[in-house]
Design an enzyme around this catalytic site. Sequence first.
Site: not given
Ligand code: BES
Ligand code: ZN
Ligand code: MN
Length: 499
Positions: A264, A269, A276, A287, A346, A348, A350
Amino acid sequence: MQIDFARTAWQDAAADWLVVGLAENEAPAGPLAALDEALGGRIARLREREDFTGKAGDRLALYDVAGIAAKRLLLVGLGQRDKLDAESFRKAMQSAARKLSEKKDVSVAVALPPVAVEAISARRALELAALAFVVGCVGQDRYRAEPGRHPFRSIALLAVDGEGDAGRGDSERGRILGEAINLTRELVDAPPREIFPESFAARAEEVARAHGLACEVFDRARLEDERMQALLAVAQGSAQPPRMVVLEYKGAGEGAPVLALVGKGVTFDSGGLSLKSAENMQTMKCDMAGAATVLGAMTAIARLGLPVNVTGYMGLVENLPGGNAFKVGDVLTARNGVTIEVLNTDAEGRLMLADVLSYAVDQGAERIIDLATLTGACVVALGEDVVGAFANDQVWCDRVLAAARAAGERVWQLPMFELYEELIKSDVADIKNIGGRWGGAITAAKFLERFVGTKPWVHLDIAGPSFASSNKPHREGGGTGCMVATLVEVAERYGEGNG
Ligand code: BES
Ligand code: ZN
Ligand code: MN
């Protein structure tokens, strides 16, 4: 940086620093006893008075030491002898390297502790010591007027008798791994205005040329031709166009099975329209760590000339909430025809991985590993220092876990029960891109599973361990390069037919 391998007696090694690792409950024997004798019994006295016991994380610098050829001595605690493993040894060596690289132009001699040789083999100890000194002397301070760390002038690794065929090859492997880890760290640490999809791809091309890897870069038009609509949707909100990089290494020749590594690479992000919070966004340059890990591992696999075929796929996008951004409620058709309801922009990672994974499957990969900073939920489940593993094939997963153990990296498998599938069903499309509040790391993995067909596949969620929020004695904050060593170990075993 020069790394030498020598069979010099510890007390005879000339250097600015001699580094000696000591376990807590270790009876001084062999080279340690000889060193202690040269020092007039000083190590034994330090232990008796409990000024240095050898606990993990202990470091004691002795200046102006008579009796040895080195100018100074650094004692490093290895912790309890029966708990010594690849991970704790690497940490101890890295904490020594970090301490000694605070000054410029330092030469070090590193004594390979017989207790470590006994616990993890001479070859592994040699490799990890070289790796630790290469990684430990590099900081995340490229933009600081006064950098906190400096490369060593020279590193001499001192072996002891009875180490069989351990030697230069092992220290060289350690150096190659260390440099690969540093490449991954450098890319993760680089600010998002420097590393965006195009510049990441340009860097990958450069690295590929240097190491003899075939490299192909897909631009927007090519991604459209490949029907990668889920990846393209994520990129829509940014002025930076997306890319996919494919790196090919053929160490086993035409026709041999291919191991696919998928990363990825969200170069920043923001969360997109599901923006966020300011605080959660602070570290989101990290990310793209999955893609950077794949790139780092590919360089090491090529430099080591492993007899294996490996293809690296790096999906590269920036997730921003621009005027053309994809929206909540959108339905996307992924490359393999699966329709996806977007309920949170967010989630994204997946979406873009869906298309990259299905591309890797169609290219004929025999086995797949993907790496992604995918979910905060995985960090909630396992903490910041442990990688989450998810798989559709237990045999393949066990092999990846065993490789991680040998490389000294922490990975823990989470379940993939069918019941989780219920949580990503959508009323308007085949699946939705969020699974609700609970089990978020697993529902994300379940989502990815829809895009790998029947190929043996392991998903590694590196959201916690790939980026460290603070400095510790044994590691710099920022990108960590976690899983590079594990991927190389997996590739090596795969090539040996143990894959
Ligand atoms: N890049 C983030 C996940 C992440 C969180 C990486 C903390 C490193 C540190 C990912 O794209 C994300 O935002 N995931 C969300 C998913 C949710 C919206 C279902 C998350 O983990 O909050
Ligand atoms: Zn992300
Ligand atoms: Mn995200």
